[in-house]
Design a protein around this motif. Structure first.
Motif: not given
Length: 374
Positions: A16-41
């Motif tokens: 779901p997070a990746l789908a949201l990022i994809k849609r936001m990039k399609a609307m505005n390619d200038d948006i910067e994203f940072l994804y914070v996750g776990t080391e082992r996930g």
């Protein structure tokens, strides 16, 4: 604009997070994203493949069994949590996001907590009908709570004014997929009625056993079967099928495969889906309007898959079979009844479509923009 996204552990939090990022990039390619996750996930390998900047925290979940070992483990987990809050604050200061969204999993807790404490607009997204422990903890601190099932509304006592029904971003990502010839890939006829049976990316032993037990009924049926076993079960199940019902390739109406990369394309092309009732699967089925037989996994927190499934079955969009009913004749009788009644399947499909949220990402984006604009 800068958006920090956090969530992990399972695909149900990551996609779901990746789908949201994809849609936001399609609307505005200038948006910067940072994804914070776990080391082992899973996110540590999946997210970088999408060319999204990724930072990792060391976070562990709590043990529910409070024996000596459990208590010792939980004390260590609390230590990791405190450290991860400090690291989250540092990451937030360096990235300086305009908004933060957490899609669940333990990693969301320190990141969203730190962001909310810094006064940054922060949204949590709950995919299931039963709220996860992380989102329940975060609810009092964040700016808004996005939900996918109406049943989740009563899970956040005292925070009801923050709840917004948005649906799952994965729904919008797949909503426009049309029926296609994807069944040809598996040696099946796209024009023939077909049931797809799968138990998730790793397969489900109980579903797999039931399919093998009823292999003769499927071979003799007047519909096609696409059976997805899960990679680790494929070789053994192919051998079992062969010994019980003969060589698979002799039965042109049955195709057995270990895994399907693009399930939504197949969902859009089959007559019925038999599956578990994870949040992402249900988001896809309802967005596409596909009738289903749902067999919830009993091995999930607070039996949330059963509650997910009931939201569809009570609306007439799906049939619900509990795992302990699989050893009865109910499974094959339900599949045969639905596959022999196109009118019933069409009615279920229409009801599933009514439950779908094909603009889920847009709803979340609107929520984020509203919060950022004060």
């Amino acid at each position: 604009m800068k958006i920090l996204v956090t969530g992990g552990g399972t695909g149900g939090h990551i996609y779901p997070a990746l789908a949201l990022i994809k849609r936001m990039k399609a609307m505005n390619d200038d948006i910067e994203f940072l994804y914070v996750g776990t080391e082992r996930g899973l996110e540590s390998t999946i997210v970088p493949n999408y060319s999204i900047p990724f930072k990792a925290l060391k976070v562990e979940g709590f043990k529910r069994k409070l024996n000596f070992e459990g208590i010792k483990y939980n004390l260590k987990t609390i230590g990791y949590f405190i450290q991860s809050i400090r690291k989250s604050k540092k990451i937030i200061d360096e990235f300086s996001p305009d908004a933060v969204i957490g899609t669940g999993g333990y990693v969301s807790a320190p990141v969203c907590y730190a962001a909310a404490k810094k006064g940054i607009p922060t949204v949590i997204h709950e995919q299931n009908s039963v709220a996860g422990i992380t989102n329940k903890f975060l609810a009092r601190y964040v700016s808004a709570i996005a939900i996918c099932f109406k049943d989740a509304e009563n899970q956040f006592k005292g925070q009801e004014n923050k709840i917004v029904f948005t649906g799952n971003p994965r729904a919008q990502e797949v909503a426009d997929i049309q029926a296609n010839d994807s069944l040809k890939t598996f040696g099946l006829n796209p024009k023939q009625p077909t049931v797809l049976i799968f138990g998730g990316s790793r397969g489900a032993a109980a579903i797999n056993k039931t399919v093998i037990d009823h292999c003769h009924a499927f071979v003799e049926a007047d519909y096609q079967v696409l059976f997805v076993t899960g990679r680790e079960h494929y070789e053994d199940l192919s051998e079992e099928w062969k010994s019980s019902c003969g060589l698979e390739d002799e039965q042109s109406k049955v195709s057995i495969v270990p895994y399907i990369e693009d399930l939504p394309s197949v969902f859009a092309s089959v007559s019925l889906v038999v599956s578990r009732s994870g949040a992402t699967t249900l988001a896809e089925l309802t967005a596409l309007g596909v009738p289903s037989v749902l067999i919830p996994s009993p091995n999930v927190t607070e039996d949330h898959q059963t509650k997910n499934a009931r939201s569809l079955s009570e609306a007439g969009a799906a049939e619900l079979i509990l795992e302990d009913e699989l050893n009865s004749s109910k499974f094959i009788e339900t599949v045969n009844r639905l596959m022999s009644d196109e009118g019933m399947r069409n009615d279920m499909a229409a009801k599933a479509k009514q439950l779908g949220v094909p603009d889920a990402s847009d709803k979340i984006i609107h929520l984020l923009m509203t919060l950022m604009n004060g």
